[in-house]
Design a protein around this motif. Structure first.
Motif, PDB file in Angstrom:
ATOM      1  N   GLY A 142     -17.891 -13.042 -25.093  1.00 39.50           N
ATOM      2  CA  GLY A 142     -17.828 -11.592 -25.217  1.00 39.50           C
ATOM      3  C   GLY A 142     -19.101 -10.875 -24.809  1.00 39.50           C
ATOM      4  N   ASP A 143     -20.017 -11.564 -24.157  1.00 38.86           N
ATOM      5  CA  ASP A 143     -21.284 -10.965 -23.726  1.00 38.86           C
ATOM      6  C   ASP A 143     -21.036 -10.137 -22.466  1.00 38.86           C
ATOM      7  OD1 ASP A 143     -23.831 -10.353 -22.793  1.00 38.86           O
ATOM      8  OD2 ASP A 143     -24.667 -12.290 -23.409  1.00 38.86           O
ATOM      9  N   LEU A 144     -21.356  -8.839 -22.541  1.00 39.38           N
ATOM     10  CA  LEU A 144     -21.067  -7.946 -21.419  1.00 39.38           C
ATOM     11  C   LEU A 144     -21.925  -8.237 -20.190  1.00 39.38           C
ATOM     12  CD1 LEU A 144     -20.473  -4.502 -23.167  1.00 39.38           C
ATOM     13  CD2 LEU A 144     -18.790  -6.058 -22.165  1.00 39.38           C
ATOM     14  N   SER A 145     -23.006  -9.017 -20.355  1.00 42.97           N
ATOM     15  CA  SER A 145     -23.803  -9.368 -19.176  1.00 42.97           C
ATOM     16  C   SER A 145     -22.979 -10.206 -18.201  1.00 42.97           C
ATOM     17  CB  SER A 145     -25.063 -10.136 -19.591  1.00 42.97           C
ATOM     18  OG  SER A 145     -24.729 -11.404 -20.161  1.00 42.97           O
ATOM     19  N   HIS A 146     -22.087 -11.025 -18.750  1.00 41.75           N
ATOM     20  CA  HIS A 146     -21.219 -11.823 -17.874  1.00 41.75           C
ATOM     21  C   HIS A 146     -20.216 -10.922 -17.148  1.00 41.75           C
ATOM     22  CE1 HIS A 146     -23.020 -15.352 -19.538  1.00 41.75           C
ATOM     23  NE2 HIS A 146     -22.555 -15.127 -20.766  1.00 41.75           N
ATOM     24  N   LYS A 147     -19.746  -9.892 -17.824  1.00 40.84           N
ATOM     25  CA  LYS A 147     -18.838  -8.945 -17.167  1.00 40.84           C
ATOM     26  C   LYS A 147     -19.564  -8.193 -16.057  1.00 40.84           C
ATOM     27  CE  LYS A 147     -15.025  -6.459 -16.794  1.00 40.84           C
ATOM     28  NZ  LYS A 147     -15.440  -5.419 -15.852  1.00 40.84           N
ATOM     29  N   ARG A 148     -20.836  -7.846 -16.289  1.00 40.37           N
ATOM     30  CA  ARG A 148     -21.607  -7.167 -15.243  1.00 40.37           C
ATOM     31  C   ARG A 148     -21.818  -8.087 -14.046  1.00 40.37           C
ATOM     32  NH1 ARG A 148     -24.281  -4.990 -19.841  1.00 40.37           N
ATOM     33  NH2 ARG A 148     -25.879  -6.624 -19.764  1.00 40.37           N
ATOM     34  N   HIS A 149     -22.086  -9.353 -14.314  1.00 36.45           N
ATOM     35  CA  HIS A 149     -22.228 -10.311 -13.216  1.00 36.45           C
ATOM     36  C   HIS A 149     -20.919 -10.444 -12.438  1.00 36.45           C
ATOM     37  CE1 HIS A 149     -25.717 -12.407 -15.511  1.00 36.45           C
ATOM     38  NE2 HIS A 149     -26.173 -11.494 -14.690  1.00 36.45           N
ATOM     39  N   LEU A 150     -19.816 -10.488 -13.152  1.00 33.91           N
ATOM     40  CA  LEU A 150     -18.499 -10.572 -12.516  1.00 33.91           C
ATOM     41  C   LEU A 150     -18.270  -9.372 -11.610  1.00 33.91           C
ATOM     42  CD1 LEU A 150     -15.662 -11.902 -12.299  1.00 33.91           C
ATOM     43  CD2 LEU A 150     -15.031 -10.630 -14.349  1.00 33.91           C
ATOM     44  N   ASP A 151     -18.600  -8.186 -12.105  1.00 35.61           N
ATOM     45  CA  ASP A 151     -18.416  -6.971 -11.309  1.00 35.61           C
ATOM     46  C   ASP A 151     -19.337  -6.954 -10.095  1.00 35.61           C
ATOM     47  OD1 ASP A 151     -16.514  -6.093 -13.094  1.00 35.61           O
ATOM     48  OD2 ASP A 151     -17.900  -4.842 -14.250  1.00 35.61           O
ATOM     49  N   SER A 152     -20.558  -7.472 -10.266  1.00 35.37           N
ATOM     50  CA  SER A 152     -21.489  -7.521  -9.148  1.00 35.37           C
ATOM     51  C   SER A 152     -20.972  -8.428  -8.036  1.00 35.37           C
ATOM     52  CB  SER A 152     -22.861  -8.010  -9.632  1.00 35.37           C
ATOM     53  OG  SER A 152     -23.762  -8.124  -8.559  1.00 35.37           O
ATOM     54  N   LEU A 153     -20.471  -9.606  -8.413  1.00 36.61           N
ATOM     55  CA  LEU A 153     -19.911 -10.518  -7.418  1.00 36.61           C
ATOM     56  C   LEU A 153     -18.690  -9.915  -6.735  1.00 36.61           C
ATOM     57  CD1 LEU A 153     -20.281 -13.820  -9.441  1.00 36.61           C
ATOM     58  CD2 LEU A 153     -21.364 -13.352  -7.238  1.00 36.61           C
TER      59      LEU A 153
END
Length: 501
Positions: free
Chosen positions: A445-456
């Motif tokens: 649930g860490d939003l940093s992973h979601k930000r990485h996903l969006d960046s990719l």
């Protein structure tokens, strides 16, 4: 016949059973309908190149290629006439070829620009059908998708493939026709024509062997040798190996048509010099003393040479994952060795890419091989909890390294990396990295992973400007479900080696 019949049905003189967007024949054959007007939805590497050069519409867009095979002389002339009719003039052909050599050629640099320009100057006085087909193949390679729904199975695509087959049947093999096949296969690989690419690359391998390239004459270059020709043959041989290893990785297929290279095999020379030298003498010294496959990774080599080193490792990973030996101890030792070697290359590839913009294809293939290796290890006999945790952490590190690289290299830097120089090998690893970030996001649930996903995702969206396959990767990302989607993506819908997975 239905006026809305698609290209496939018109070519086969069949009746379509439906209006757009689908017809019965294509549904039965598992094809997407492609229509003549869809060709206007594609663009070219420098932005509607055909419009800018005021070329006439493709003369063979609505029918099969006509090449007169009644004699050798008429065959040569009719093929050249077809090419010149398509391009409109030699000046237009030269413009398109120049843009190919300064753009797309950076990512598939087998063809000799010196030899090409020499043959182009002699096209009118000494017409050659295989060279005319090569010119049309270069035009095809300059096609880029205009959007998600644009088809890359354009009339030009079908007719170039048709022309290559006709010339091979009528006039035999040649190095230029092999170049045609390699360019078409690379086009298919990058534009999500997966089955076609899988088959085309196998044909490239057989054609190369039929020309005797497997004998590797470039290993014995002497003063009497045509060194430019030897280098070109070496480069196209390696290019086919690299494409096959990549397609084998994405298909789970450990059966190679191209034999494994030897450690002492010569690699291609520096790509920039190969592409830009205007005199053979500038190249001969390098050709006489090329790097070898076993050149240490900390010694700088050209882009294609580095890709050869990485794809050799990819081939070993493919065999390890999809055709393992029955010896568990050997498999464990080999996996550890492959992991160490691939990890050792990654910082070098990333650093040199950011400095001089060469190794994005090698970097992507290296990452993809690591993901395949880790995924296989997790699924097979990983009973040691400590080792399993190490592999999970290694997967995350590999994904983060890919994100750091992609953001530094491709985000908001189109001035440095124009779309026609993107590598189709990179986008697969970015999709895999995005899947890793999705897994971590769902688990923690860490939003940093979601930000990485969006960046990719945004970087893959940039790559869609050049390669249609990036749209497919985006679709995979947008449709991820569950907490643990697989990293190995069967892009044809199946793995040939599925029983191993």
């Amino acid at each position: 016949m239905n006026s809305n019949a698609c290209i496939f049905c018109k070519r086969g003189k069949r009746k379509c059973s439906r209006e757009r967007p689908a017809c019965g024949n294509c549904a039965r054959l598992g094809k997407n309908c492609a229509y003549i007007e869809d060709n206007t939805e594609t663009r070219f590497a420098t932005g509607r190149l055909l419009d800018r050069l005021k070329l006439a519409p493709l003369p063979f867009a609505n029918s099969s290629v006509f090449v007169d095979n009644t004699s050798h002389e008429t065959l040569q002339q009719s093929a050249v006439d077809l090419a010149l009719q398509t391009f409109g003039s030699l000046d237009n052909l030269q413009t398109i070829a120049t843009e190919f050599f300064t753009g797309t050629h950076q990512r598939i640099s087998a063809l000799s620009r010196l030899r090409f320009n020499h043959n182009l100057q002699a096209l009118a006085s000494r017409p050659r059908a295989d060279f005319a087909a090569l010119c049309l193949s270069i035009l095809l390679m300059q096609q880029m998708p205009a959007g998600k729904t644009s088809t890359m199975q354009s009339p030009l695509y079908f007719n170039v493939k048709d022309l290559i087959g006709r010339l091979e049947a009528a006039d035999g093999l040649s190095l230029d026709l092999l170049h045609c096949r390699v360019l078409v296969a690379f086009y298919e690989l990058g534009h999500a024509l997966h089955t076609a690419a899988y088959i085309s690359i196998a044909v490239c391998a057989r054609s190369a062997r039929a020309l005797g390239l497997h004998r590797k004459a470039w290993r014995h270059v002497d003063a009497a040798s045509d060194r430019l020709l030897m280098e070109e043959q070496k480069r196209i041989w390696w290019t086919i190996i690299n494409m096959e290893r990549f397609v084998s990785l994405t298909n789970g297929d450990a059966l190679f048509m191209m034999q494994d290279p030897e450690r002492t095999d010569a690699l291609p020379i520096e790509d920039l010099i190969w592409a830009e030298s205007s005199r053979p003498a500038d190249l001969e010294r390098l050709i006489a003393a090329p790097p070898a496959l076993d050149t240490p990774f900390n010694i700088t080599v050209g882009q294609l040479a580095r890709e050869c080193q990485i794809f050799h490792l990819v081939g070993r990973v493919v065999r390890h994952v999809f055709d393992p030996t029955p010896d568990p101890a050997f498999n464990a030792e080999e996996a550890a060795q492959l992991e160490r070697t691939l990890i050792a290359y990654l910082p070098l590839l990333a650093n040199e890419e950011l400095k001089i913009g060469k190794y994005c294809g090698a970097f992507g293939a290296c990452n993809s091989a690591l993901f395949a290796l880790y995924e296989y290890l997790l699924q097979h006999g990983m009973e040691d909890a400590t080792e399993r945790q190490r592999i999970l952490e290694s997967i995350e590190k590999t994904s983060l390294r890919a994100i750091t690289f992609a953001e530094a290299a491709y985000q908001d830097r189109e001035g440095d990396y124009t779309p026609d120089t993107y590598s189709p090998y990179l986008s697969y690893s970015l999709c895999q990295s995005a899947i890793v970030q999705y897994r971590l996001w769902k688990q923690h649930g860490d939003l940093s992973h979601k930000r990485h996903l969006d960046s990719l995702r945004s970087i893959l969206l940039e790559i869609t400007k050049r390669w249609k396959v990036a749209w497919q990767y985006l679709e995979i990302i947008d449709n991820l479900q569950g907490s643990w989607p697989p990293l190995m993506i069967p892009l044809q819908g199946y793995f040939i080696g599925v029983e191993v997975l």
